[in-house]
Design a protein around this motif. Structure first.
Motif, PDB file in Angstrom:
ATOM      1  N   SER A  72       2.807  -7.044  -5.491  1.00 41.98           N
ATOM      2  CA  SER A  72       2.964  -7.759  -6.787  1.00 41.98           C
ATOM      3  C   SER A  72       4.397  -7.050  -7.582  1.00 41.98           C
ATOM      4  O   SER A  72       4.933  -6.292  -6.755  1.00 41.98           O
ATOM      5  N   GLN A  73       4.882  -7.907  -8.612  1.00 39.22           N
ATOM      6  CA  GLN A  73       5.847  -7.417  -9.269  1.00 39.22           C
ATOM      7  C   GLN A  73       5.817  -6.110  -9.753  1.00 39.22           C
ATOM      8  O   GLN A  73       6.930  -5.401  -9.873  1.00 39.22           O
ATOM      9  N   LYS A  74       4.638  -5.839 -10.139  1.00 42.68           N
ATOM     10  CA  LYS A  74       4.483  -4.499 -10.767  1.00 42.68           C
ATOM     11  C   LYS A  74       4.487  -3.335  -9.658  1.00 42.68           C
ATOM     12  O   LYS A  74       5.269  -2.375  -9.989  1.00 42.68           O
ATOM     13  N   TRP A  75       4.192  -3.649  -8.550  1.00 38.92           N
ATOM     14  CA  TRP A  75       4.235  -2.689  -7.674  1.00 38.92           C
ATOM     15  C   TRP A  75       5.747  -2.182  -7.147  1.00 38.92           C
ATOM     16  O   TRP A  75       6.252  -1.424  -6.977  1.00 38.92           O
ATOM     17  N   ALA A  76       6.291  -3.636  -7.232  1.00 38.66           N
ATOM     18  CA  ALA A  76       7.910  -3.645  -6.933  1.00 38.66           C
ATOM     19  C   ALA A  76       8.596  -2.875  -7.687  1.00 38.66           C
ATOM     20  O   ALA A  76       9.645  -2.066  -7.486  1.00 38.66           O
ATOM     21  N   GLN A  77       8.245  -2.955  -9.157  1.00 41.00           N
ATOM     22  CA  GLN A  77       8.929  -2.257 -10.013  1.00 41.00           C
ATOM     23  C   GLN A  77       8.841  -0.590 -10.175  1.00 41.00           C
ATOM     24  O   GLN A  77       9.624   0.104 -10.203  1.00 41.00           O
ATOM     25  N   LEU A 111       0.630  -1.210   0.113  1.00 43.78           N
ATOM     26  CA  LEU A 111       0.165  -0.047   0.028  1.00 43.78           C
ATOM     27  C   LEU A 111       0.909   1.197  -0.268  1.00 43.78           C
ATOM     28  O   LEU A 111       0.362   2.459  -0.357  1.00 43.78           O
ATOM     29  N   GLU A 112       2.202   0.998   0.070  1.00 43.68           N
ATOM     30  CA  GLU A 112       2.776   2.166   0.269  1.00 43.68           C
ATOM     31  C   GLU A 112       3.451   2.636  -1.197  1.00 43.68           C
ATOM     32  O   GLU A 112       3.410   1.790  -2.014  1.00 43.68           O
ATOM     33  N   ASN A 113       3.648   3.903  -1.583  1.00 43.56           N
ATOM     34  CA  ASN A 113       4.139   4.352  -2.860  1.00 43.56           C
ATOM     35  C   ASN A 113       5.521   4.909  -3.063  1.00 43.56           C
ATOM     36  O   ASN A 113       5.784   5.391  -3.924  1.00 43.56           O
ATOM     37  N   GLN A 114       6.278   4.667  -2.019  1.00 48.06           N
ATOM     38  CA  GLN A 114       7.777   4.738  -2.259  1.00 48.06           C
ATOM     39  C   GLN A 114       8.578   3.757  -1.223  1.00 48.06           C
ATOM     40  O   GLN A 114       7.988   2.881  -0.416  1.00 48.06           O
ATOM     41  N   ARG A 115       9.740   4.017  -1.384  1.00 52.95           N
ATOM     42  CA  ARG A 115      10.826   3.029  -0.587  1.00 52.95           C
ATOM     43  C   ARG A 115      11.712   3.866   0.089  1.00 52.95           C
ATOM     44  O   ARG A 115      12.138   4.812  -0.232  1.00 52.95           O
ATOM     45  N   LEU A 149      11.664  -8.108  -4.879  1.00 55.84           N
ATOM     46  CA  LEU A 149      11.004  -9.026  -3.977  1.00 55.84           C
ATOM     47  C   LEU A 149      12.002 -10.436  -4.173  1.00 55.84           C
ATOM     48  O   LEU A 149      12.170 -10.881  -5.155  1.00 55.84           O
ATOM     49  N   ASN A 150      12.187 -11.075  -2.877  1.00 57.35           N
ATOM     50  CA  ASN A 150      12.699 -12.314  -2.824  1.00 57.35           C
ATOM     51  C   ASN A 150      11.733 -13.328  -2.503  1.00 57.35           C
ATOM     52  O   ASN A 150      11.214 -13.501  -1.483  1.00 57.35           O
ATOM     53  N   VAL A 151      11.223 -14.104  -3.608  1.00 54.90           N
ATOM     54  CA  VAL A 151      10.010 -14.747  -3.440  1.00 54.90           C
ATOM     55  C   VAL A 151      10.642 -16.251  -3.191  1.00 54.90           C
ATOM     56  O   VAL A 151      11.251 -16.768  -4.193  1.00 54.90           O
ATOM     57  N   VAL A 152      10.163 -17.093  -2.068  1.00 55.42           N
ATOM     58  CA  VAL A 152      10.753 -18.389  -1.902  1.00 55.42           C
ATOM     59  C   VAL A 152       9.495 -19.404  -2.621  1.00 55.42           C
ATOM     60  O   VAL A 152       8.574 -19.007  -1.844  1.00 55.42           O
ATOM     61  N   PRO A 153       9.984 -20.152  -3.299  1.00 59.33           N
ATOM     62  CA  PRO A 153       9.019 -21.126  -3.916  1.00 59.33           C
ATOM     63  C   PRO A 153       8.448 -22.019  -2.879  1.00 59.33           C
ATOM     64  O   PRO A 153       9.075 -22.552  -1.801  1.00 59.33           O
ATOM     65  N   HIS A 154       7.412 -22.443  -2.893  1.00 61.27           N
ATOM     66  CA  HIS A 154       6.630 -23.877  -2.143  1.00 61.27           C
ATOM     67  C   HIS A 154       6.272 -23.183  -0.747  1.00 61.27           C
ATOM     68  O   HIS A 154       5.969 -23.951   0.209  1.00 61.27           O
ATOM     69  N   PHE A 155       6.122 -21.644  -0.391  1.00 59.81           N
ATOM     70  CA  PHE A 155       5.822 -21.322   0.584  1.00 59.81           C
ATOM     71  C   PHE A 155       4.776 -20.425   0.846  1.00 59.81           C
ATOM     72  O   PHE A 155       4.624 -19.629  -0.114  1.00 59.81           O
TER      73      PHE A 155
END
Length: 183
Positions: free
Chosen positions: A135-140, A113-117, A146-152
Motif C-alpha cells: 500500500s501507499q501507506k506502507w511505502a510512506q 511484510l517488511e518494516n524497513q528498506r 512505488l512505481n505503479v503502472v496503470p492497466h496491468f
C-alpha cells in the motif's frame, strides 16, 4: 568493463520463463548477466507444481533458504533485476547485507511484510491491478516510492511493452555510469 546484473526469476523459475529471454536480448550486450532460478535458490521441489503448492513452499521457508543461498553466491556489488518472489528474495537479502548497486524489482508483493528498506537506489514496479502490491501507506512508512503502472496486473513483467521500458531504464543507468567515467 561491463557492469554485472544479477537476474532473479519469479516463483516459476526457468520452467515458465520464456519471457525472460526478452530481457536478456535487450541487456546482454551492456551487462554481464548472472541468472538465478528462484526454485533452485529456495530448494523448492514440490511433487505437484501448482501455483498454490509452489507459493506455500516459498512461504514455508523457501524464501529464507533462497536469501541465504543468494548471500553465499553473490559477494560483490552488482545491479539486480528481480521478479515477484525473486524481488522479495533480493529485497530481504539487501536488508541482510547483500552488496547491491541498485534493485529493480517487479511485482514483489511480499515486501509489504517488511518494516524497513535497504538503503540503495530502487525501482519498485507494480501493476495497478495487483491485489497484493504494498500500500501507499506502507511505502510512506518504510520510505520507498512505488512505481505503479496503470492497466496491468501482477504478471506485467511478462508484457513486451513493460520489458522494453524496464530494460531502457536499466540501459540508461549503465550508459550514464559509462558516460560519467569517460568525462
Amino acid at each position: 568493463m561491463t557492469e554485472k546484473l544479477v537476474v532473479i526469476s519469479d516463483m516459476w523459475g526457468a520452467k515458465r520463463g520464456l519471457w525472460i529471454a526478452s530481457y536478456f536480448g535487450y541487456l546482454q550486450q551492456y551487462y554481464d548477466i548472472v541468472f538465478h532460478d528462484c526454485q533452485q535458490l529456495g530448494g523448492i521441489d514440490v511433487p505437484l507444481g501448482t501455483e498454490e503448492n509452489i507459493h506455500k513452499a516459498f512461504v514455508d521457508g523457501g524464501i529464507d533458504t533462497a536469501v541465504a543461498q543468494l548471500l553465499k553466491k553473490e559477494t560483490k556489488p552488482a545491479h539486480y533485476l528481480a521478479f515477484s518472489t525473486g524481488g522479495t528474495i533480493a529485497y530481504r537479502a539487501a536488508l541482510q547485507g547483500l552488496p547491491m548497486k541498485s534493485l529493480t524489482s517487479i511485482s514483489a508483493t511480499r515486501i509489504r511484510l517488511e518494516n524497513q528498506r535497504p538503503h540503495l537506489p530502487m525501482n519498485l514496479i507494480y501493476g495497478e491491478y495487483d491485489e497484493f502490491m504494498p500500500s501507499q501507506k506502507w511505502a510512506q512508512e518504510v520510505g520507498v516510492d512505488l512505481n505503479v503502472v496503470p492497466h496491468f496486473g501482477h504478471s506485467l513483467y511478462t508484457d513486451e511493452k513493460i520489458i522494453s521500458e524496464v530494460c531502457l531504464a536499466l540501459l540508461e543507468q549503465v550508459t550514464q555510469v559509462v558516460t560519467k567515467k569517460v568525462v
